[in-house]
Design an enzyme around this catalytic site. Structure first.
Site, PDB file in Angstrom:
ATOM      1  N   TYR A   1       0.836  -1.199   0.000  1.00 13.40           N
ATOM      2  CA  TYR A   1       0.000   0.000   0.000  1.00 13.40           C
ATOM      3  C   TYR A   1       0.874   1.253   0.000  1.00 13.40           C
ATOM      4  O   TYR A   1       0.585   2.226  -0.683  1.00 13.40           O
ATOM      5  CB  TYR A   1      -0.940   0.030   1.212  1.00 13.40           C
ATOM      6  CG  TYR A   1      -1.944   1.148   1.108  1.00 13.40           C
ATOM      7  CD1 TYR A   1      -3.167   0.951   0.469  1.00 13.40           C
ATOM      8  CD2 TYR A   1      -1.657   2.419   1.608  1.00 13.40           C
ATOM      9  CE1 TYR A   1      -4.080   1.973   0.328  1.00 13.40           C
ATOM     10  CE2 TYR A   1      -2.573   3.460   1.472  1.00 13.40           C
ATOM     11  CZ  TYR A   1      -3.778   3.236   0.829  1.00 13.40           C
ATOM     12  OH  TYR A   1      -4.677   4.259   0.689  1.00 13.40           O
TER      13      TYR A   1
ATOM     14  N   PHE B   1     -19.469  14.442 -25.605  1.00  8.32           N
ATOM     15  CA  PHE B   1     -19.136  13.560 -26.733  1.00  8.32           C
ATOM     16  C   PHE B   1     -19.033  12.096 -26.329  1.00  8.32           C
ATOM     17  O   PHE B   1     -19.241  11.205 -27.141  1.00  8.32           O
ATOM     18  CB  PHE B   1     -17.827  14.006 -27.401  1.00  8.32           C
ATOM     19  CG  PHE B   1     -16.650  14.031 -26.466  1.00  8.32           C
ATOM     20  CD1 PHE B   1     -16.420  15.128 -25.648  1.00  8.32           C
ATOM     21  CD2 PHE B   1     -15.775  12.951 -26.386  1.00  8.32           C
ATOM     22  CE1 PHE B   1     -15.341  15.153 -24.781  1.00  8.32           C
ATOM     23  CE2 PHE B   1     -14.702  12.969 -25.529  1.00  8.32           C
ATOM     24  CZ  PHE B   1     -14.484  14.069 -24.703  1.00  8.32           C
TER      25      PHE B   1
ATOM     26  N   ASP C   1       1.300  19.795 -20.989  1.00  6.45           N
ATOM     27  CA  ASP C   1       0.512  18.587 -21.158  1.00  6.45           C
ATOM     28  C   ASP C   1       1.436  17.700 -21.998  1.00  6.45           C
ATOM     29  O   ASP C   1       1.526  17.839 -23.210  1.00  6.45           O
ATOM     30  CB  ASP C   1      -0.788  18.909 -21.887  1.00  6.45           C
ATOM     31  CG  ASP C   1      -1.647  17.666 -22.084  1.00  6.45           C
ATOM     32  OD1 ASP C   1      -1.090  16.555 -22.051  1.00  6.45           O
ATOM     33  OD2 ASP C   1      -2.857  17.817 -22.292  1.00  6.45           O
TER      34      ASP C   1
ATOM     35  N   ARG D   1     -14.158  14.827 -33.561  1.00  7.01           N
ATOM     36  CA  ARG D   1     -13.480  15.934 -32.900  1.00  7.01           C
ATOM     37  C   ARG D   1     -13.960  17.200 -33.579  1.00  7.01           C
ATOM     38  O   ARG D   1     -13.319  17.725 -34.487  1.00  7.01           O
ATOM     39  CB  ARG D   1     -11.949  15.792 -32.999  1.00  7.01           C
ATOM     40  CG  ARG D   1     -11.345  14.867 -31.945  1.00  7.01           C
ATOM     41  CD  ARG D   1     -11.709  15.330 -30.559  1.00  7.01           C
ATOM     42  NE  ARG D   1     -11.108  14.557 -29.465  1.00  7.01           N
ATOM     43  CZ  ARG D   1     -11.754  14.244 -28.336  1.00  7.01           C
ATOM     44  NH1 ARG D   1     -13.026  14.541 -28.184  1.00  7.01           N
ATOM     45  NH2 ARG D   1     -11.150  13.632 -27.352  1.00  7.01           N
TER      46      ARG D   1
ATOM     47  N   LYS E   1      -0.570   7.183 -23.265  1.00  5.95           N
ATOM     48  CA  LYS E   1      -0.118   7.628 -24.600  1.00  5.95           C
ATOM     49  C   LYS E   1       1.361   7.250 -24.769  1.00  5.95           C
ATOM     50  O   LYS E   1       1.672   6.077 -24.815  1.00  5.95           O
ATOM     51  CB  LYS E   1      -0.348   9.127 -24.752  1.00  5.95           C
ATOM     52  CG  LYS E   1      -1.666   9.644 -24.152  1.00  5.95           C
ATOM     53  CD  LYS E   1      -2.884   9.327 -24.972  1.00  5.95           C
ATOM     54  CE  LYS E   1      -4.210   9.637 -24.273  1.00  5.95           C
ATOM     55  NZ  LYS E   1      -4.428  11.000 -23.834  1.00  5.95           N
TER      56      LYS E   1
ATOM     57  N   PHE F   1      -7.711  20.939 -24.655  1.00  3.70           N
ATOM     58  CA  PHE F   1      -8.052  19.518 -24.677  1.00  3.70           C
ATOM     59  C   PHE F   1      -9.249  19.336 -23.751  1.00  3.70           C
ATOM     60  O   PHE F   1      -9.378  20.040 -22.750  1.00  3.70           O
ATOM     61  CB  PHE F   1      -6.879  18.621 -24.254  1.00  3.70           C
ATOM     62  CG  PHE F   1      -7.248  17.171 -24.380  1.00  3.70           C
ATOM     63  CD1 PHE F   1      -7.316  16.566 -25.627  1.00  3.70           C
ATOM     64  CD2 PHE F   1      -7.598  16.417 -23.264  1.00  3.70           C
ATOM     65  CE1 PHE F   1      -7.734  15.247 -25.762  1.00  3.70           C
ATOM     66  CE2 PHE F   1      -8.002  15.091 -23.405  1.00  3.70           C
ATOM     67  CZ  PHE F   1      -8.072  14.513 -24.652  1.00  3.70           C
ATOM     68  N   THR F   2     -10.126  18.409 -24.109  1.00  2.00           N
ATOM     69  CA  THR F   2     -11.423  18.278 -23.436  1.00  2.00           C
ATOM     70  C   THR F   2     -11.313  18.220 -21.910  1.00  2.00           C
ATOM     71  O   THR F   2     -11.856  19.067 -21.208  1.00  2.00           O
ATOM     72  CB  THR F   2     -12.157  17.032 -23.957  1.00  2.00           C
ATOM     73  OG1 THR F   2     -11.285  15.911 -23.821  1.00  2.00           O
ATOM     74  CG2 THR F   2     -12.552  17.207 -25.422  1.00  2.00           C
TER      75      THR F   2
HETATM   76  C1  LIG Z   1      -5.536  11.731 -23.236  1.00  4.24           C
HETATM   77  C2  LIG Z   1      -5.185  13.121 -23.005  1.00  4.24           C
HETATM   78  C3  LIG Z   1      -5.357  13.730 -21.758  1.00  4.24           C
HETATM   79  C4  LIG Z   1      -6.057  13.061 -20.596  1.00  4.24           C
HETATM   80  O1  LIG Z   1      -5.455  11.872 -20.218  1.00  4.24           O
HETATM   81  P1  LIG Z   1      -6.302  10.611 -19.677  1.00  4.24           P
HETATM   82  O2  LIG Z   1      -5.244   9.637 -19.302  1.00  4.24           O
HETATM   83  O3  LIG Z   1      -7.177  10.160 -20.783  1.00  4.24           O
HETATM   84  O4  LIG Z   1      -7.089  11.076 -18.516  1.00  4.24           O
HETATM   85  C5  LIG Z   1      -4.932  15.037 -21.625  1.00  4.24           C
HETATM   86  N1  LIG Z   1      -4.395  15.719 -22.645  1.00  4.24           N
HETATM   87  C6  LIG Z   1      -4.219  15.180 -23.854  1.00  4.24           C
HETATM   88  C7  LIG Z   1      -3.595  15.972 -24.942  1.00  4.24           C
HETATM   89  C8  LIG Z   1      -4.606  13.859 -24.081  1.00  4.24           C
HETATM   90  O5  LIG Z   1      -4.445  13.338 -25.294  1.00  4.24           O
END
Ligand SMILES: *Cc1c(COP(=O)(O)O)cnc(C)c1O
Length: 469
Positions: free
Chosen positions: A83, A460, A226, A393, A269, A135-136
Site C-alpha cells: 500500500y 461527446f 501537457d 473531434r 499515450k 483539450f477536453t
Molecule cells: C488523453 C489526453 C489527456 C487526458 O489523459 P487521460 O489519461 O485520458 O485522462 C490530456 N491531454 C491530452 C492531450 C490527451 O491526449
C-alpha cells in the site's frame, strides 16, 4: 506525389519495417453490414457507445490501447503491491526524473487525475489559463476550478489545409496581449501541449517553447506541459528543426521539459501502457499541495490509483518510448495511412501529425451545416462501411460555453483515425484507407444527425443521435 516507397521518414529508397515482431496475437472479429446497422443504431450513432466486440479495426483512440513489450509484461511480474512505498513507485519516479527532468512526481490513475490536482492546486475563481488549443478534460478541470480558458495557438492551427512544420506553436502576440489584458497575477500558469491533440497531433518547436519560457518568466508566470505526446513531439523537432537532426529523442525531451515547471501526463499515450498517469513539478509548494490532495482523489502518494505492476510497466515503457527506431515506425505508420488517402484526394488535416489522421468532415460534407454534426456523421458512416471505429473531434467534442450555454463552433470539424501504438500492421492501414475512400465516394448521400440526448459534462462520450432525413 511521392511513391509509397519513399514515404515516411526515410532518406533512402529502402523499405522500413516495425522494429519488433509479434509474439502474441488477438483474433479480430468481422461483422456483416446488417449487424453493424443494428449496432450503430443501438449506440445512438456515437462510436463511444459501441461494444468493442462489434468493432473490426479500432481507431477510436491511442489512449491506453498500446501493445506492451515482453519486457513490460515481465515487469508486471515484479509488481510490489504494498500500500505504501512500493518499489515500483521509486523506479517510476527515478525514470521520470531521468527522462523528463522534473524533481517531484505524484502518480495518478490517468492524465485527468493529474489535471484535477494541478487545477485545484493552482487555479482560483477569476483566473485565466492560456493554452495552445484546448483539450477536453484539461479545459474542463481548468474551468471547474474557476478559470477562463484562452486559446493562444497560432492561427495556422485552425486551417486544416495549410502545410506548416509546427502548427502547434504558441502565438506569442496572443499570449502577450492576454497578459496585458488580465494581468500576470491572474494567470497561474500557461498550459502548453506537445503535441497538440485537437489540432491534429501537430508539434510545437523547441524555439517556440524557449520563447514562451522567456516571455512568461519576465512576468513570473509558470508553464505546465501537457506532456502526453512529448516524445512524439521530440521526433518532429529532430526531423524539422535546425540543429536537432542528430540529437537523441531523450536529449530533445529533456531540453524541451526544462522550459517548463512541470507536467501533467497520461501514461496511456507515449509511455506505452494501458492505464496510469502522473503530475510532475519542480515547485515545492505545489508538490506539497498535490501530494496532499492525491490521497482524496486517487490513492496514497506512492501509487495514486495505479497497481505497483502498472507503475513498473510504465517505467519500462518510458525508456522504450524514446528509442528512435520505435518512434520512427510509430509516426511512420500514421504517415503511411496519410499517403494512401492522399492518392485519392481525401481531405484531411495537413501535415500528418503524430498519432493519427484527422479527416476534414467539412471537406467530405460541404452540404451539411455544423449543427447537423458532419464529423459525428462521418464517424458513424465509417463504422457502417467497414467496422472501423473512429472519433468525432468537432462541435460535439467542443461542448457548450460555460458562461452562455451556447454551442462552441470550432473551426475544425474532424474525424480522428487514431493509431494505437504497436497494435496494427500496414495491411490494416490499407483496409482503413479503402474504407475511408468508400465513404468519400458516397459522400453526397450523407444527411447528418440530430442529437437526442446530451449529457451535462464532456457530452461527446455519451451523447446519442438519430439520422436526419
Ligand atoms: C488523453 C489526453 C489527456 C487526458 O489523459 P487521460 O489519461 O485520458 O485522462 C490530456 N491531454 C491530452 C492531450 C490527451 O491526449
Amino acid at each position: 506525389m511521392s511513391s509509397l516507397h519513399t514515404m515516411g521518414q526515410q532518406q533512402d529508397r529502402r523499405s522500413w519495417a516495425e522494429p519488433y515482431k509479434i509474439k502474441v496475437v488477438e483474433p479480430l472479429r468481422t461483422t456483416t453490414r446488417e449487424e453493424r446497422e443494428a449496432a450503430i443504431a443501438d449506440a445512438g450513432y456515437n462510436t463511444f457507445l459501441l461494444p468493442s466486440k462489434d468493432v473490426y479495426i479500432d481507431l477510436l483512440t491511442d489512449s491506453g490501447t498500446n501493445a506492451m513489450s515482453d519486457r513490460q509484461w515481465a515487469g508486471m511480474m515484479l509488481g510490489d503491491e504494498a500500500y505504501a512505498g512500493s518499489g515500483n513507485y521509486y523506479r517510476l519516479e527515478d525514470t521520470i526524473r531521468r527522462f523528463y527532468g522534473y524533481r517531484h512526481v505524484v502518480p495518478t490513475h490517468q492524465g485527468r487525475g493529474a489535471e484535477n490536482l494541478l487545477s485545484q492546486s493552482l487555479i482560483s475563481p477569476g483566473h485565466h489559463v492560456p493554452g495552445n488549443m484546448y483539450f477536453t478534460t484539461t479545459r474542463f478541470h481548468q474551468e471547474k476550478a474557476g478559470a477562463t480558458f484562452h486559446d493562444i495557438i497560432v492561427d495556422e492551427a485552425h486551417d486544416p489545409t495549410l502545410d506548416a512544420p509546427f502548427k502547434g506553436n504558441v502565438d506569442l502576440a496572443k499570449l502577450a496581449a492576454l497578459i496585458d489584458e488580465v494581468g500576470a497575477e491572474r494567470i497561474p500558469y500557461v498550459c502548453v501541449a506537445a503535441t497538440v491533440n485537437m489540432a491534429g497531433g501537430q508539434p510545437i518547436s523547441m524555439a517556440n517553447m524557449r520563447a514562451v519560457r522567456e516571455l512568461t518568466q519576465r512576468h513570473g508566470i509558470a508553464i505546465y506541459l501537457d506532456a502526453t505526446r512529448a516524445v512524439e513531439n521530440a521526433l518532429f523537432i529532430r526531423e524539422r528543426e535546425e540543429g536537432y537532426g542528430s540529437t537523441s529523442l531523450a536529449d530533445i525531451l529533456l531540453e524541451f521539459c526544462s522550459y517548463s515547471d512541470g507536467c501533467t501526463m497520461s501514461g496511456k499515450k507515449d509511455p506505452l501502457t494501458n492505464i496510469g498517469g502522473w503530475l510532475a513539478t519542480n515547485d515545492e509548494a505545489l508538490f506539497e499541495e498535490a501530494r496532499n490532495l492525491v490521497v482524496v482523489y486517487e490513492g496514497l502518494h506512492t501509487y495514486g490509483g495505479m497497481a505497483g505492476r502498472d507503475m513498473e510497466a510504465m517505467a519500462i515503457g518510458i525508456t522504450e518510448s524514446v528509442e528512435l527506431a520505435y518512434m520512427k515506425s510509430r509516426v511512420g505508420q500514421v504517415r503511411y495511412l496519410g499517403e494512401l488517402l492522399d492518392q485519392w484526394g481525401i481531405p484531411f488535416v495537413r501535415p500528418v501529425g503524430g498519432h493519427g489522421i484527422f479527416l476534414d468532415a467539412r471537406g467530405f460534407y460541404p452540404h451539411l451545416d455544423q449543427e447537423q454534426f458532419p464529423a459525428q456523421t462521418l464517424a458513424a458512416q465509417l463504422y457502417l462501411e467497414a467496422g472501423v471505429r473512429a472519433m468525432e473531434r468537432g462541435i460535439v467534442s467542443a461542448g457548450r460555453d460555460a458562461a452562455t450555454g451556447e454551442n462552441h463552433h470550432p473551426s475544425l470539424e474532424l474525424v480522428r483515425l487514431t493509431i494505437p501504438r504497436r497494435v496494427y500492421t500496414q495491411a490494416h492501414m490499407d483496409v482503413v484507407a479503402e474504407s475511408v475512400k468508400a465513404c468519400y465516394d458516397d459522400r453526397e448521400a450523407a444527411r447528418g444527425l440530430r442529437m437526442t440526448y446530451e449529457p451535462k459534462y464532456l457530452r461527446f462520450f455519451q451523447a446519442r443521435f438519430e439520422p436526419l432525413g
